[in-house]
Design a protein around this motif. Structure first.
Motif, PDB file in Angstrom:
ATOM      1  N   LYS A  12     -26.816  23.894  34.411  1.00  0.00           N
ATOM      2  CA  LYS A  12     -27.054  23.447  33.023  1.00  0.00           C
ATOM      3  C   LYS A  12     -26.009  22.422  32.597  1.00  0.00           C
ATOM      4  O   LYS A  12     -26.316  21.443  31.900  1.00  0.00           O
ATOM      5  CB  LYS A  12     -27.025  24.648  32.077  1.00  0.00           C
ATOM      6  N   ALA A  13     -24.759  22.650  33.022  1.00  0.00           N
ATOM      7  CA  ALA A  13     -23.696  21.708  32.678  1.00  0.00           C
ATOM      8  C   ALA A  13     -23.982  20.318  33.255  1.00  0.00           C
ATOM      9  O   ALA A  13     -23.770  19.297  32.585  1.00  0.00           O
ATOM     10  CB  ALA A  13     -22.356  22.233  33.193  1.00  0.00           C
ATOM     11  N   ILE A  14     -24.489  20.294  34.481  1.00  0.00           N
ATOM     12  CA  ILE A  14     -24.829  19.020  35.119  1.00  0.00           C
ATOM     13  C   ILE A  14     -25.979  18.342  34.384  1.00  0.00           C
ATOM     14  O   ILE A  14     -25.929  17.139  34.091  1.00  0.00           O
ATOM     15  CB  ILE A  14     -25.200  19.222  36.607  1.00  0.00           C
ATOM     16  N   GLU A  15     -27.028  19.098  34.085  1.00  0.00           N
ATOM     17  CA  GLU A  15     -28.196  18.528  33.405  1.00  0.00           C
ATOM     18  C   GLU A  15     -27.808  18.000  32.021  1.00  0.00           C
ATOM     19  O   GLU A  15     -28.266  16.938  31.595  1.00  0.00           O
ATOM     20  CB  GLU A  15     -29.307  19.581  33.286  1.00  0.00           C
ATOM     21  N   ASP A  16     -26.958  18.747  31.315  1.00  0.00           N
ATOM     22  CA  ASP A  16     -26.496  18.295  29.993  1.00  0.00           C
ATOM     23  C   ASP A  16     -25.663  17.020  30.115  1.00  0.00           C
ATOM     24  O   ASP A  16     -25.776  16.106  29.285  1.00  0.00           O
ATOM     25  CB  ASP A  16     -25.664  19.385  29.314  1.00  0.00           C
ATOM     26  N   PHE A  17     -24.842  16.991  31.154  1.00  0.00           N
ATOM     27  CA  PHE A  17     -23.997  15.812  31.388  1.00  0.00           C
ATOM     28  C   PHE A  17     -24.845  14.572  31.663  1.00  0.00           C
ATOM     29  O   PHE A  17     -24.547  13.475  31.170  1.00  0.00           O
ATOM     30  CB  PHE A  17     -23.059  16.083  32.569  1.00  0.00           C
ATOM     31  N   ILE A  18     -25.912  14.731  32.429  1.00  0.00           N
ATOM     32  CA  ILE A  18     -26.790  13.608  32.753  1.00  0.00           C
ATOM     33  C   ILE A  18     -27.446  13.062  31.489  1.00  0.00           C
ATOM     34  O   ILE A  18     -27.540  11.845  31.287  1.00  0.00           O
ATOM     35  CB  ILE A  18     -27.879  14.031  33.766  1.00  0.00           C
TER      36      ILE A  18
END
Length: 505
Positions: free
Chosen positions: A454-460
């Motif tokens: 989720k952190a990666i997807e939010d960062f993207i």
């Protein structure tokens, strides 16, 4: 490489034979030694020195001989360049010189005809400095030509003077900015580039609303392109690109006369469209650029071909034609080994990115080994932005090759060297990106946790809301591919499609 060898390398075989003939005619003694020294330039300088010091009285005599040969080479190249120069600029210069000679011998009618012809050519190529010389000469000798009102000549002189002053102001501003960029790259300094451009424009009285020439447009686009590159936001220069397109579309009659600047303008526009994700438009301008590279017997082909291949390969890669892109890049490197080192570095780094995207780690590592200078060297030669990208690509390659210790070492050195700089230029995205990569390297299983995903997807999502730049998204795609368990190249294409879809749909 010393100066003598550098000049000798510029000469082809015909010119070398002509130079030897030139020296033979110039020599008054048979033991001068300059021809022998010139013929020995194929060997290294130590051998040359040893050969000539044998039997010679002193090292001073050797250096004196080198100095005389150097001066002769300069004179020969200058004379030959002038003799072989058939450019319109040279034709105008010859007409101005001969017109003044005719004035001295009272051949005023012929002199004015020469100036009229020179004016016609200079005006056709928008050469304001030469026009200034022509009008000054016409005014100086106006008392010999009473049939033409002097007011008419003065009016043309003043109008041209304004154009010349604008060109001079832009030249000054352009020179200052290029010098400042060089210092920034060399010293690794951090500056507000937008403020730098604004200050330079105001200091030198540059107006971007005045009439453009191919040269002034090239200079403006160079400044704009650098500004967009440093800010990783090519939407900032869209007005310049649109203005460029309208300018060159209305100047068909001048394109061949300003071929160098015309090619560069097409390159800048093609680069803008590529970095904005508009690949078809970019390829259209690359086709135009390639056509111009063939003109005048391919005069500028070697100067620009690698830049053309660079953008061509990039566009093909992100259009989904990875094999074609790799083939273009590999061929460009193998066929142009003596080209500009900076252009070769650009293509090699691009090829490594392609290999990483295709999971061809061994090939990528082989090419990366050829980029064997220090980070400091690349910062000075290629710029801070390029050096950072190179380090990130190298890091991803180590991870792909499962070189965990090397990857962690690279992360540590990267943070120590570039973190402060990135935060200063508001590129927190790179710092956050590196943090995610470091977490993955230290604990690969974290990639399967919901929290990390989720952190990666939010960062993207956050990163996509920032300045749109295709190269930045290519780095992000590598991380997304790990999270989504998808091939890197496939993920890159899918992410870019959604990334640019809204803007260009």
């Amino acid at each position: 490489m010393n100066a003598l060898q550098e000049i000798a390398n510029m000469m082809n075989e015909i010119e070398k034979k002509a130079f030897i003939s030139y020296l033979s005619k110039k020599n008054k003694r048979k033991d001068t030694g300059n021809i022998e020294l010139f013929n020995s330039l194929k060997t290294d300088d130590i051998k040359i020195k040893n050969n000539f010091l044998e039997g010679k009285k002193s090292l001073d005599a050797y250096h004196a001989l080198r100095k005389r040969l150097y001066d002769s080479m300069i004179d020969f190249m200058a004379n030959r360049s002038f003799e072989n120069d058939t450019s319109q600029e040279n034709a105008v210069l010859r007409l101005i010189v001969v017109s003044r000679l005719f004035f001295e011998h009272k051949l005023t009618k012929t002199a004015f005809k020469c100036l009229a012809k020179a004016e016609e050519i200079a005006a056709s190529i928008e050469h304001f400095s030469l026009l200034n010389e022509i009008y000054q000469t016409q005014i100086q000798f106006a008392h010999f030509n009473l049939s033409e009102p002097i007011e008419k000549i003065i009016q043309k002189f003043k109008a041209n003077k304004k154009q010349l002053e604008y060109e001079e102001q832009l030249n000054l501003g352009y020179a200052v900015l290029r010098r400042e960029l060089g210092a920034i790259y060399h010293e690794g300094r951090i500056v507000d580039f937008q403020a730098l451009i604004k200050n330079t424009i105001e200091t030198h009285g540059i107006s971007l609303k005045q009439g453009l020439t191919f040269k002034s447009l090239y200079q403006i686009l160079f400044i704009a392109n650098e500004y967009a590159s440093i800010n990783n936001d090519f939407s900032l220069i869209q007005p310049f690109v649109i203005k460029s397109y309208h300018f060159i579309s209305k100047k068909n009659e001048l394109k061949d006369r300003h071929l160098y600047y015309h090619i560069y303008i097409l390159y800048f526009i093609a680069n803008f469209y590529f970095r904005s994700g508009q690949f078809t438009e970019s390829l259209n301008y690359l086709d135009l650029m390639f056509n111009e590279l063939q003109k005048q017997s391919g005069k500028y082909y070697q100067r620009f071909c690698l830049r053309h291949f660079l953008l061509l390969a990039f566009n093909q890669n992100y259009l989904g034609n990875a094999e074609k892109a790799i083939e273009i890049a590999e061929k460009a490197l193998s066929s142009n080994k003596k080209a500009d080192p900076n252009d070769l570095n650009d293509i090699r780094l691009m090829l490594i990115v392609f290999y990483v995207q295709q999971n061809a780690g061994a090939k990528a590592a082989k090419e990366m080994a050829k980029l064997n200078h220090t980070d400091s060297w690349y910062e000075k030669k290629m710029g801070m932005d390029w050096a950072i990208k190179k380090c990130l690509v190298e890091l991803l390659l180590h991870i792909q090759q499962e070189n965990t210790e090397l990857a962690l070492s690279r992360i540590k050195s990267f943070k120590r060297r570039y973190k402060k700089y990135l935060l200063t230029v508001n590129e927190e995205r790179v710092v956050h990106y590196l943090l995610f990569v470091e977490q993955y390297v230290m604990k690969p299983e974290i990639i399967r946790t919901t929290k990390f995903q989720k952190a990666i997807e939010d960062f993207i999502i956050v990163a996509q809301n920032g300045p749109k730049d295709i190269l930045i998204m290519s780095f992000l795609s590598w991380l997304v591919a790990k999270v989504r368990l998808k091939p890197t190249y496939e993920t890159t294409l899918n992410l870019l499609e959604t990334y640019f879809f809204t803007e260009h749909s």
